[in-house]
Design an enzyme around this catalytic site. Sequence first.
Site, short mmCIF file in Angstrom:
data_model
loop_
_atom_site.label_atom_id
_atom_site.label_comp_id
_atom_site.label_asym_id
_atom_site.label_seq_id
_atom_site.Cartn_x
_atom_site.Cartn_y
_atom_site.Cartn_z
N ARG A 153 -30.68 -33.07 -7.95
CA ARG A 153 -29.72 -32.62 -8.95
C ARG A 153 -28.34 -32.38 -8.34
O ARG A 153 -27.33 -32.50 -9.03
CB ARG A 153 -30.21 -31.33 -9.62
CG ARG A 153 -29.44 -31.04 -10.89
CD ARG A 153 -30.06 -29.95 -11.71
NE ARG A 153 -29.38 -29.82 -12.99
CZ ARG A 153 -29.52 -28.79 -13.80
NH1 ARG A 153 -30.33 -27.79 -13.49
NH2 ARG A 153 -28.85 -28.74 -14.93
N THR A 220 -36.48 -32.71 -11.71
CA THR A 220 -35.42 -32.35 -10.77
C THR A 220 -35.42 -30.85 -10.58
O THR A 220 -36.15 -30.12 -11.26
CB THR A 220 -34.05 -32.83 -11.26
OG1 THR A 220 -33.11 -32.77 -10.19
CG2 THR A 220 -33.55 -32.00 -12.42
N CYS A 221 -34.62 -30.39 -9.63
CA CYS A 221 -34.54 -28.95 -9.35
C CYS A 221 -33.64 -28.24 -10.36
O CYS A 221 -32.74 -28.84 -10.94
CB CYS A 221 -34.00 -28.72 -7.94
SG CYS A 221 -35.05 -29.35 -6.62
N THR A 222 -33.88 -26.97 -10.54
CA THR A 222 -33.07 -26.12 -11.41
C THR A 222 -33.22 -24.68 -10.96
O THR A 222 -34.24 -24.34 -10.36
CB THR A 222 -33.50 -26.31 -12.90
OG1 THR A 222 -32.48 -25.81 -13.75
CG2 THR A 222 -34.81 -25.63 -13.21
#
Length: 255
Positions: A153, A220-222
């Site tokens: 991300r 994805t990362c968050t």
Amino acid sequence: MTEQWQQPTVGPEADPTVGPAGGGTPERRPRSRGALALGVLGELLITTGLVLALFVGYSLWWTDLVADRQADRAGDRLRHSWTAPAAPVVPYQGGAGLGFLHVPAMGRDFQVLIKMGTTPEVLNQGVAGVYEEPYRAAMPWDATGNFALAAHRDGHGAKFHDLDAVEPGDPVVVETRDSWYVYRIDATLPETTKYDTGVVAPVPQGSGYTKPGRYITLTTCTPVYTSRYRMVVWGSLVRVDPVDARRTPPPELRG
């Protein structure tokens, strides 16, 4: 007699501008050692903060630049290979390119090269990686299964930086040598733990799907600029369009 106004005489002890020796510089009390130490510490903290901010900004910008260049070159090589006669079908190995992901919700001309694997060595090349563990993802042309992908991300191309813009009903297209695989997004999960591996299972948990099908999963990362949690987007196959001689994209990519 008429009184004359005279400026009063002020001695050195009454004039704040006159020093003890009669000079024009006021006497200043020396700063304590504690005050000096605090001043130096404050300056060091400010300098350190600025250096760290510049380093983080530079790192993100530089890794994006390097990854984009790598991905562009690899994508060009893959498209060039498609102009040669088709080779015998062999299982895809880690790091091999197999096509391109198009997501109009993340930009009209958004596309990202797809490679096998989700290791840092693969994802740091500015690509979307195909999960090989804990579940080996199905390929788009398989009869059933989940084509599960991951991408950074932030930094290293940040290909899924705007994944939160993808909503149910949006189209997602996977382009391979011979076909356009058109998916429709059915559900999203804004946040889950990174240990929630079921989201990339053959029948992904939490997606609402209850039986085998032909699915796609994007992860994805968050939150942004962290890797604390995971964001997930799920879709199902709508149709498969053959690639013509001009590689005319499907209507979903011509809007």
